[in-house]
Design a protein around this motif. Structure first.
Motif: not given
Lengths: 85, 353
Positions: A69-77, A43-52, A12-16, B105-110
């Motif tokens: 994406f509510e919290s780290i707990n919900t994401m981890a679960a 950021d939500a879009l970044e997180l969706i890509v990260m999950l994939d 999260l810290i690195e990607q965002l 693939q996996y392209l991010t928007p920022t």
């Protein structure tokens, strides 16, 4: 699960580009959006890509993201249950 | 037609220029072929939440804009006109690399949304809450001059009162690597003081952001008046002096009236000859150069514009930029000439006021 939560915080810290934050600053039950970390729709879009990319999870319904994406707990679960890599 | 004045200036460069109270008193000496800027503390100017998605070029542009606006004494601005040759090249490199590395693939928007040339102008507008005219000129080494020309015309015709203009470019690692391959960047690391006599091909590359508030109303902080500006896409070496004479004639000024000639020499043995040809007609004129201090980039001439503005206001010429042994008692008219690799030439005429 704890290792996954730590990994998520680091990602999260690195990607965002949360430049001034450390993993200690993010509690497992902190709200990621809104009043919590203050993440936004980009950021939500970044997180969706990260999950994939990292866990092989494709979110087809963007509405799902709200609870995942509510919290780290919900994401981890969610990741633990659905990951394919 | 209204006169056009430079009411405030701001520079972020490879020298400590972000502090407007100083004027190249301490020179940062490099031995390199690529020189980055000396960063101000960006956090003093940009909230962390806004800064986290900003690439370096955006941060430099936003901070330089805020410094210029602060010095002008204005809270808001009518228009923002930016010149940039490469735009947000770091995010462009990041996005294109991601396409290749991840097999499309996996392209991010920022990085994608931040990678366009007009991102800097847009972010400045957001930071300053300016909803007025916002335009970005991308015209290689005439990008800054194109922005300047647009602002000058609008102010002369009283379409706007105060316009923020600037030139900004950032170093991109991959882009620089490509320029090194084609010898546009010097193969050797070279000392700042030796750039002018390098006698080798290529330039020392750099980056920077130089912003100015231009107005058709003179005020106490005014640095200079912009008398004239002319740009050329192509201009043969043999015609440079002739065109300079014509340019001055069109503005009713003789060569003898020019107190300082500010040149864009970058130490490239193949193209500094354009400046040599021009100086043949200015043998009795004091001359200055600046790209050894800021490096070469598409909008490096905006650093020359900053230098000339500062000379006219302070009536001093820093030792580090003196090119010949002539001395001038007072600076009234300054002529700037710039080109890059024999293309995109410009003459700019500034006057003391």
């Amino acid at each position: 699960m704890d290792a996954l939560k730590q990994e998520l915080k680091e990602n999260l810290i690195e990607q965002l580009n949360l430049e001034d934050m450390t993993t200690e600053d993010i509690a497992n039950d902190d709200m990621l959006f809104g009043d919590g970390l203050g993440l936004d729709s980009i950021d939500a879009l970044e997180l969706i890509v990260m999950l994939d990319k990292s866990y092989g999870i494709k979110l087809t319904d963007p509405k799902e993201g709200r609870s995942i994406f509510e919290s780290i707990n919900t994401m981890a679960a969610y990741i633990t249950e659905h990951r394919s890599k | 037609m209204n006169k056009v004045y430079i009411n405030s200036i701001a520079s972020i460069s490879a020298q400590k220029t972000f502090d407007n109270s100083l004027f190249l008193t301490e020179i940062e000496n490099y031995e390199a072929n690529v020189i980055p800027v000396i960063n101000p503390n960006y956090k003093d100017y940009i909230p962390p939440a806004a800064a986290r998605r900003m690439a370096k070029g955006i941060k430099m542009g936003v901070v330089a804009s805020k410094i210029a606006l602060q010095e002008s004494g204005l809270d808001t601005i009518d228009a923002i006109i930016t010149g940039t040759g490469m735009g947000c090249v770091r995010d462009s490199e990041k996005f294109v690399s991601a396409i290749i590395d991840n097999d499309e693939q996996y392209l991010t928007p920022t990085s994608f949304i931040q990678s366009t040339h007009n991102t800097v102008g847009g972010q400045i507008a957001l930071e300053l809450q300016c909803k007025g005219y916002n335009f970005t000129y991308v015209h290689a080494s005439n990008s800054f001059e194109s922005a300047l020309l647009d602002a000058k015309l609008q102010l002369e015709l009283d379409e706007e009162k105060n316009i923020l203009i600037g030139g900004v470019d950032e170093i991109g690692e991959h882009t620089t690597k490509i320029h090194k391959l084609v010898n546009h960047v010097k193969a050797e690391a070279i000392k700042t003081s030796d750039v002018i006599n390098a006698q080798t091909p290529g330039a020392v590359f750099g980056e920077g952001a130089n912003f100015f508030v231009l107005s058709n109303e003179k005020q106490a902080s005014t640095y200079a008046e912009i008398t004239a500006l002319k740009t050329y896409n192509t201009l043969p070496e043999t015609e440079v002096l002739h065109e300079a004479s014509n340019f001055l004639k069109e503005n009713n000024i003789n060569i003898e009236d020019i107190d300082l000639l500010v040149l864009g020499n970058n130490g490239d043995v193949d193209f500094d000859t354009f400046y040599t040809k021009l100086t043949e007609g200015f043998i009795n004129t004091q001359q200055a150069y600046y790209k050894h201090l800021c490096g070469e980039f598409n909008t490096a001439s905006s650093f020359g514009f900053w230098l000339a503005s500062k000379v006219l206001k302070t009536q001093t010429l820093p030792e580090a930029v003196k090119l010949n042994n002539k001395d001038t008692a007072s600076f009234k008219n300054i002529l700037l000439y710039n080109q890059y690799r024999g293309e995109n030439h410009s003459f700019t005429l500034l006057k003391q006021c």
